[in-house]
Design an enzyme around this catalytic site. Structure first.
Site, PDB file in Angstrom:
ATOM      1  N   PHE A   1     -14.687 -39.041  48.544  1.00 55.63           N
ATOM      2  CA  PHE A   1     -14.207 -39.682  47.325  1.00 55.63           C
ATOM      3  C   PHE A   1     -14.561 -38.729  46.189  1.00 55.63           C
ATOM      4  CE2 PHE A   1     -14.715 -42.361  43.549  1.00 55.63           C
ATOM      5  CZ  PHE A   1     -13.434 -42.862  43.490  1.00 55.63           C
ATOM      6  N   THR A   2     -13.736 -38.723  45.147  1.00 53.66           N
ATOM      7  CA  THR A   2     -13.858 -37.691  44.093  1.00 53.66           C
ATOM      8  C   THR A   2     -15.272 -37.557  43.525  1.00 53.66           C
ATOM      9  OG1 THR A   2     -13.058 -39.362  42.552  1.00 53.66           O
ATOM     10  CG2 THR A   2     -11.438 -37.811  43.400  1.00 53.66           C
TER      11      THR A   2
ATOM     12  N   TYR B   1     -35.901 -55.549  26.902  1.00 53.81           N
ATOM     13  CA  TYR B   1     -35.924 -54.146  27.350  1.00 53.81           C
ATOM     14  C   TYR B   1     -36.527 -54.041  28.746  1.00 53.81           C
ATOM     15  CZ  TYR B   1     -36.325 -49.097  27.332  1.00 53.81           C
ATOM     16  OH  TYR B   1     -36.186 -47.775  27.651  1.00 53.81           O
TER      17      TYR B   1
ATOM     18  N   ASP C   1     -21.422 -46.006  51.016  1.00 51.10           N
ATOM     19  CA  ASP C   1     -20.778 -46.247  49.737  1.00 51.10           C
ATOM     20  C   ASP C   1     -20.174 -47.632  49.908  1.00 51.10           C
ATOM     21  OD1 ASP C   1     -19.010 -46.552  47.628  1.00 51.10           O
ATOM     22  OD2 ASP C   1     -18.547 -44.418  47.527  1.00 51.10           O
TER      23      ASP C   1
ATOM     24  N   PHE D   1      -7.595 -33.872  38.087  1.00 54.53           N
ATOM     25  CA  PHE D   1      -6.545 -34.887  37.971  1.00 54.53           C
ATOM     26  C   PHE D   1      -6.659 -35.736  36.710  1.00 54.53           C
ATOM     27  CE2 PHE D   1      -9.244 -38.430  39.261  1.00 54.53           C
ATOM     28  CZ  PHE D   1     -10.244 -37.787  39.963  1.00 54.53           C
TER      29      PHE D   1
ATOM     30  N   ARG E   1      -2.716 -39.638  44.284  1.00 53.63           N
ATOM     31  CA  ARG E   1      -3.847 -39.380  45.165  1.00 53.63           C
ATOM     32  C   ARG E   1      -3.364 -38.423  46.230  1.00 53.63           C
ATOM     33  NH1 ARG E   1      -8.994 -41.370  43.244  1.00 53.63           N
ATOM     34  NH2 ARG E   1      -8.380 -39.702  41.897  1.00 53.63           N
TER      35      ARG E   1
ATOM     36  N   LYS F   1     -15.724 -52.829  41.240  1.00 50.18           N
ATOM     37  CA  LYS F   1     -14.713 -53.238  42.215  1.00 50.18           C
ATOM     38  C   LYS F   1     -15.074 -54.623  42.768  1.00 50.18           C
ATOM     39  CE  LYS F   1     -14.012 -48.578  42.009  1.00 50.18           C
ATOM     40  NZ  LYS F   1     -14.946 -47.481  41.792  1.00 50.18           N
TER      41      LYS F   1
HETATM   42  C1  LIG Z   1     -15.230 -46.159  41.991  1.00 52.17           C
HETATM   43  C2  LIG Z   1     -15.902 -45.547  43.115  1.00 52.17           C
HETATM   44  C3  LIG Z   1     -17.060 -44.785  42.955  1.00 52.17           C
HETATM   45  C4  LIG Z   1     -17.609 -44.413  41.598  1.00 52.17           C
HETATM   46  O1  LIG Z   1     -17.955 -45.518  40.859  1.00 52.17           O
HETATM   47  P1  LIG Z   1     -17.831 -45.597  39.268  1.00 52.17           P
HETATM   48  O2  LIG Z   1     -18.306 -46.969  38.953  1.00 52.17           O
HETATM   49  O3  LIG Z   1     -16.399 -45.363  38.919  1.00 52.17           O
HETATM   50  O4  LIG Z   1     -18.710 -44.546  38.693  1.00 52.17           O
HETATM   51  C5  LIG Z   1     -17.689 -44.327  44.092  1.00 52.17           C
HETATM   52  N1  LIG Z   1     -17.190 -44.559  45.312  1.00 52.17           N
HETATM   53  C6  LIG Z   1     -16.071 -45.258  45.503  1.00 52.17           C
HETATM   54  C7  LIG Z   1     -15.563 -45.497  46.875  1.00 52.17           C
HETATM   55  C8  LIG Z   1     -15.371 -45.774  44.419  1.00 52.17           C
HETATM   56  O5  LIG Z   1     -14.238 -46.442  44.612  1.00 52.17           O
END
Ligand SMILES: *Cc1c(COP(=O)(O)O)cnc(C)c1O
Length: 458
Positions: free
Chosen positions: A123-124, A71, A214, A448, A381, A257
């Site tokens: 970004f969303t 933990y 980011d 979406f 998109r 990613k």
């Molecule tokens: C995927 C993504 C996020 C969000 O990450 P999650 O792991 O899906 O919560 C933020 N910024 C960018 C550019 C992304 O591609």
């Protein structure tokens, strides 16, 4: 040779099948013409996203078995922290369950109600978290990014004039921080140059503005810097990454990613205050500061994946497989965003379906048609993703109305790329017969994901 040679061999396979034409027709209708609502069992090649869809390596799976599930003070956390320190050069690390967990903590901490967050392109989930904190995210990307035909090698770059205009208009105290996405997802996987980052740092220092990256696709961005920017031709990817990060105060990162895992995320920073605040808050929302919502084995896989994902040979194959698919489409006359980006190919739906008005959702339409033709799943998109204007409530119709074919990392072969291209080229030849969609269900947030559509008749 067709397509780049894979720098790996396959140790385990997962069977997939092509559903019948009848089943594909039924499945897309049941899903309200929204590819997010398809069952993955009905999908043959899944190009919905490159997020969390990676195939892990034997080394990562071996790491899973060594995961320390303590933990507190897990050994796997310290391996995770060390990998981030080594590859990205940040001193402080806070783990989160995925990228948006890090956005919640970082953007929530740095944004006060009424403040502005300039970013190269929204970004969303990033935009949603800034808005949740009462801020507004505004695009300051160069104009070239909005033109799918423009071949600028660094279409993710920030436009300092646009940034200056925001500072002049609102005053520096109204700017929460400057947010930079490395390899801009929404503009087609387009990189930011080192020069642009270096100049941004000088610019922001003048106004004492913080810079938060980011860094979700920073390794792919680093590859492009090595390939395209003078002076970096022979620089190891890790050295490029560390220089990039040195121009920021911190970053959020979705490990799903470039870290080559199925789940995970973190924030990292050079700044002790950001660290102490977010390390305190992570306990409320994610988990203790030495796991943050991840299992020990997941942190072990991230630690190994971040290092593997920054290897030059891997990145070269990765970027060139995406390029291979894009070139097949271009050769057949299909308009795609240029230059071809890192994580996917983005089809210009306005050029593909010029007979459809914007409010018949051309990209959504094309994405559904591709599924029906070949059981290849892609994503819209464009205007559906962009949503409505916060003030007027009107639909926003962004310049880019794209269908995204996102390539999972190390999952599909070059033959899968050829199958996909053949389906799209087949549709392109009969594009006049494709009819538009009407939105019949619209959720309030991130519409979406859940929106439903009906097909209009000719
Ligand atoms: C995927 C993504 C996020 C969000 O990450 P999650 O792991 O899906 O919560 C933020 N910024 C960018 C550019 C992304 O591609």
């Amino acid at each position: 040779m067709n397509g780049p040679v894979e720098p790996f061999k396959i140790k385990m396979v997962e069977h997939v099948k092509i559903p019948s034409e009848k089943r594909r027709k039924e499945a897309i209708r049941n899903a309200g013409f929204n590819t997010f609502l398809l069952y993955s069992d009905d999908v043959f090649i899944d190009l919905l996203t490159d997020s969390g869809t990676t195939a892990m390596s034997d080394n990562q799976w071996a790491g899973m078995m060594l995961g320390d599930e303590a933990y507190a003070g897990s050994k796997s956390f310290y391996n995770f922290e060390k990998a981030i320190q080594d590859v990205l050069g940040y001193k402080y690390v806070v783990p989160t369950h995925q990228g948006r967990g890090a956005e919640h903590l970082m953007y929530g901490h740095l944004t006060n109600p009424g403040q502005i967050v300039p970013r190269n392109m929204y970004f969303t989930t990033s935009k949603a978290h800034v808005e949740l904190a009462g801020g507004t995210m505004l695009d300051v990307i160069i104009d070239d990014a909005h033109d799918p035909e423009n071949e600028n090698p660094f279409k993710g770059n920030l436009d300092f004039k646009k940034l200056q205009n925001l500072i002049d208009k609102y005053g520096p105290e109204k700017i929460a921080f400057v947010n930079v996405e490395l390899n801009v997802n929404m503009s087609g996987g387009q990189p930011v140059s080192m020069k642009n980052l270096r100049e941004l740092k000088e610019f922001c220092d003048k106004y004492k503005l913080k810079i938060i990256f980011d860094a979700t696709r920073s390794s792919e961005n680093a590859y492009f810097i090595r390939e395209r920017e003078k002076g970096y031709e022979n620089t190891p990817i890790i050295d490029i990454l560390r220089e990039m990060m040195s121009y920021s105060d911190g970053c959020i990162y979705s490990a799903k990613k470039d870290c080559l895992v199925n789940m995970g995320g973190f924030l990292a920073t050079h700044n002790k205050d950001i660290f102490e605040y977010t390390r305190g808050m992570v306990v409320l929302f994610e988990g203790l500061h030495t796991y943050g919502g991840m299992a020990g084995r997941d942190m072990e896989a991230v630690a190994r994946g971040l290092r593997e994902g920054a290897e030059y040979e891997y990145l070269k194959y990765r970027i060139n497989q995406v390029r291979y698919l894009g070139e097949l489409l271009m050769k057949a006359g299909v308009s795609i965003v240029k230059p071809i980006g890192s994580h996917g190919v983005f089809i210009d739906a306005l050029k593909f379906l010029p007979h459809l008005p914007r409010d018949q959702w051309p990209a959504q339409t094309l994405s559904a048609a591709i599924y029906e033709d070949s059981a290849v799943r892609t994503m819209e998109r464009g205007a559906v993703s962009k949503g409505r204007d916060k003030e007027t409530g009107e639909n926003i119709f962004p310049k880019l109305e794209l269908v995204r074919l996102t390539i999972p990392r190390r999952v599909y072969t070059n033959t899968h790329m050829e199958y996909t291209a053949e389906s799209i080229i087949r549709l392109y030849k009969k594009r006049d017969s494709i009819t538009g969609l009407k939105m019949v269900f619209e959720p309030k947030h991130l519409r979406f994901f859940q929106a439903r559509f009906e097909q209009l008749s000719l």
